[in-house]
Design a protein around this motif. Structure first.
Motif, PDB file in Angstrom:
ATOM      1  N   PRO A  12       0.766  -1.312  -0.075  1.00 18.64           N
ATOM      2  CA  PRO A  12       0.121   0.030  -0.045  1.00 18.64           C
ATOM      3  C   PRO A  12       0.686   1.373  -0.168  1.00 18.64           C
ATOM      4  CG  PRO A  12      -0.760  -1.438   1.600  1.00 18.64           C
ATOM      5  CD  PRO A  12       0.523  -2.152   1.052  1.00 18.64           C
ATOM      6  N   PRO A  13       0.286   2.244  -0.279  1.00 16.63           N
ATOM      7  CA  PRO A  13       0.850   3.601  -0.380  1.00 16.63           C
ATOM      8  C   PRO A  13       1.623   3.788   0.939  1.00 16.63           C
ATOM      9  CG  PRO A  13      -1.329   4.059  -1.402  1.00 16.63           C
ATOM     10  CD  PRO A  13      -1.036   2.679  -0.837  1.00 16.63           C
ATOM     11  N   ALA A  14       2.997   4.166   1.146  1.00 10.02           N
ATOM     12  CA  ALA A  14       3.702   4.475   2.392  1.00 10.02           C
ATOM     13  C   ALA A  14       4.383   5.643   2.492  1.00 10.02           C
ATOM     14  CB  ALA A  14       4.889   3.524   2.386  1.00 10.02           C
ATOM     15  N   PRO A  15       4.634   6.308   3.738  1.00 14.91           N
ATOM     16  CA  PRO A  15       5.011   7.503   3.731  1.00 14.91           C
ATOM     17  C   PRO A  15       6.277   8.170   3.021  1.00 14.91           C
ATOM     18  CG  PRO A  15       4.588   6.574   5.932  1.00 14.91           C
ATOM     19  CD  PRO A  15       4.703   5.766   4.963  1.00 14.91           C
ATOM     20  N   SER A  16       7.107   7.015   2.529  1.00 18.75           N
ATOM     21  CA  SER A  16       8.303   7.382   1.692  1.00 18.75           C
ATOM     22  C   SER A  16       8.392   6.095   0.839  1.00 18.75           C
ATOM     23  CB  SER A  16       9.479   7.655   2.617  1.00 18.75           C
ATOM     24  OG  SER A  16      10.534   7.687   2.041  1.00 18.75           O
ATOM     25  N   MET A  17       8.974   6.220  -0.334  1.00 18.24           N
ATOM     26  CA  MET A  17       9.701   5.071  -1.159  1.00 18.24           C
ATOM     27  C   MET A  17      10.698   4.485  -0.778  1.00 18.24           C
ATOM     28  SD  MET A  17       7.361   4.724  -3.618  1.00 18.24           S
ATOM     29  CE  MET A  17       8.068   3.538  -4.426  1.00 18.24           C
TER      30      MET A  17
END
Length: 582
Positions: free
Chosen positions: A360-365
């Motif tokens: 899922p989308p995370a705070p940073s790549m």
């Protein structure tokens, strides 16, 4: 202690992390109730299975006990009237099977003591809290300064590890926590080395290791005392849980799912990796990293339960990494477990399954990059990075750690060698288990493919094609067999010879005709008069020597042997007949 030596007294050979599977095979109706026959299997070996008999009321009692987890489990509802009908019993049996499947798909529920006692009463019938209390009471006979305040019931996930809230008699306000545990299946240190290493743990000083106040061990268990932390563990922080609550209540169904902030993820991750590198450099085996084994002390993470690997206890995430043959060292185990922990810090919950196909989308790549290197399908298939490699990744490389505490942990050379041998034995058992699981999975896939509907259709099509091909081949072979039979019949007749008529010179075609066709004597048989027999015989003899047969003599019939004209088209057609009299 070498691998596969006789286990020491008190060592529990049963690995509690090996998953149980249960299948409701049948039901039997008695006078007033129905019993369900359940086949239970531990691990992959069909030989390690047994049957249990349970009533619906037993399921209902289990379900009531599991309500502490806060999950909505699909137990079939009760029915007072018509509960002995055959159709209803069959439907309830399917419902109970689904109920067991849901429980065992949950990693926390499948390892809890309640389910183990329900499915395997022979191995889990003991009262482990009572056993632990007896061991602790024996210890306090020689150490009267300690006093038990209360048992901390079920705050951990381990069945054979229990916790007690303690205090020192002359310091009643200070709270301590005592942990007691049996020896596990991976205990390979000798009793002497084991007790020596356990007593070294209080001397271990590291800014990211939670200090041990007191440690001792017997031939069958170990006991350690630490300061009780009111804030709890990293898992308590993530799940907003109270440390004293039971494990099932705290972590099975969190009320609010929310990950940590990016700076917390970076800092905590770097601190945990630093202590893992320290332990590996010291040659100290760990392999028990998860969020509940990380104590929070302000904004600092401190690792717990260093004694677990010495006691030979199996890891919390063992059912996951035993599926992947490339995760076969304790360092790779720690790295894989770090991936689980990082996922929980990022998303506020554990991954649904491993390997993880997409994140899922995370705070940073940069977070996703670390997760992909530890939990993705490619990582699990090809192997884990080292702890040092993780520390060099962008997510952690720029984190500045400010601490003045100097790490100290002196292990004698003799004990280092004993720890190295024990570590190799732990890894060897892991590799053997992974090999068995891999072979079982291949066999299961082959059997599943062989029994699939698509494969059965394919085999039917191939069988029909083979049958048609065989029919065509048989139809082509029949004329050839008839022809060979005819040739064999012709060759069986003895060739006629005529000593009074020498064979004149002939061409190659005539020799072939003589040898191939005229082994059968051809005669013109008179139909009315015997006066022309001499002439007809002469013509037949001339034909035997390759002369063309002239027009028949008066009173003779022409007859053609079967197949003769086909074998040689230049042969004059007519009605001839074989004679076997000469």
């Amino acid at each position: 202690m070498a691998f596969m030596e006789k286990p020491p007294a008190g060592k529990v050979l049963l690995d509690d992390t090996v998953p149980l599977t249960a299948a409701v095979e049948a039901s039997q109706s008695l006078q007033s109730h129905t019993e369900y026959i359940i086949r239970v299997q531990r691990g992959i070996s069909t030989e390690n299975s047994w049957q249990i008999v349970r009533r619906y009321s037993d399921f209902d009692l289990l379900n009531s006990s599991l309500q502490i987890a806060g999950l909505n489990l699909p137990l079939p509802p009760k029915k007072l009237i018509g509960n002995m009908d055959r159709e209803f019993i069959a439907e309830r049996q399917r419902g109970l099977q689904n109920y067991l499947n849901v429980i065992m798909a949950n990693h926390v529920l499948s390892n809890c003591e309640l389910l183990k006692k329900f499915l395997d009463p022979n191995n889990y019938s003991a009262n482990y809290t009572e056993i632990a209390l007896q061991q602790v009471s024996m210890f306090f006979r020689s150490e009267p300064k300690w006093e038990v305040v209360e048992p901390l019931k079920d705050i951990g996930w381990r069945i054979r590890k229990k916790y007690f809230l303690m205090k020192i008699k002359n310091q009643p306000k200070e709270r301590l926590v005592l942990s007691w545990a049996d020896l596990g299946p991976d205990k390979y240190l000798s009793d002497k080395d084991f007790q020596c290493v356990i007593k070294l743990l209080p001397s271990c000083v590291h800014p990211y290791i939670y200090r041990v106040t007191f440690a001792t061990a017997s031939e069958s268990s170990a006991l350690l005392i630490r300061t009780f932390n009111e804030k709890g563990t990293l898992k308590d922080l993530i799940y907003k849980a109270k440390p004293k609550d039971p494990f099932l209540k705290k972590y099975c169904n969190p009320k609010k799912i929310q990950g940590l902030e990016l700076q917390q993820i970076k800092t905590y991750g770097r601190q945990i990796l630093e202590v893992l590198k320290f332990l590996h450099d010291k040659g100290f085996p760990y392999g028990h990293l998860h969020a509940a084994n990380v104590m929070m002390d302000g904004n600092t993470c401190r690792l717990l339960d260093l004694e677990n690997s010495l006691l030979g206890l199996p890891s919390f995430y063992r059912p996951y990494f035993t599926q992947f043959r490339k995760i076969n060292t304790l360092e790779s185990v720690d790295v894989h477990c770090f991936g689980h922990l990082l996922y929980e810090m990022t998303y506020g919950r554990p991954p649904d399954s491993v390997p993880v196909d997409s994140f899922p989308p995370a705070p940073s790549m940069a977070v996703v990059a670390v997760l992909e290197s530890t939990l993705s399908c490619e990582a699990c298939k090809n192997g884990m990075p080292t702890v040092s490699r993780l520390l060099q990744m962008p997510l952690f490389s720029d984190v500045l750690l400010t601490t003045s505490e100097k790490p100290q942990f002196k292990i004698p050379t003799k004990l280092k060698e004993a720890l190295r041998v024990a570590k190799e034995c732990i890894e060897k058992r892991l590799v053997e288990e992974q090999k068995q699981i891999h072979q079982h999975r291949r066999l299961t896939r082959a059997q599943s493919h062989h029994g699939s509907e698509e494969e059965r259709k394919r085999r039917k099509i191939l069988a029909r094609k083979k049958s048609k091909r065989s029919a065509v081949e048989n139809s082509e072979e029949q004329p050839a067999k008839l022809s060979s039979n005819n040739s064999a019949g012709s060759g069986a007749s003895s060739p006629l010879t005529s000593p009074s008529s020498p064979t004149p010179p002939s061409t190659a075609g005539q020799r072939a005709l003589t040898s191939g066709l005229l082994r059968r004597a051809i005669f013109c048989i008179p139909s009315t008069s015997s006066s022309s027999s001499s002439a007809s015989t002469s013509r037949a003899l001339d034909l035997r020597h390759g002369d063309a047969c002239p027009a028949p003599a008066p009173g003779c019939e022409r007859r053609e042997p079967r197949g003769l004209a086909q074998l040689h088209p230049e042969f004059p057609k007519g009605n001839f007949e074989e004679s076997r009299n000469l």
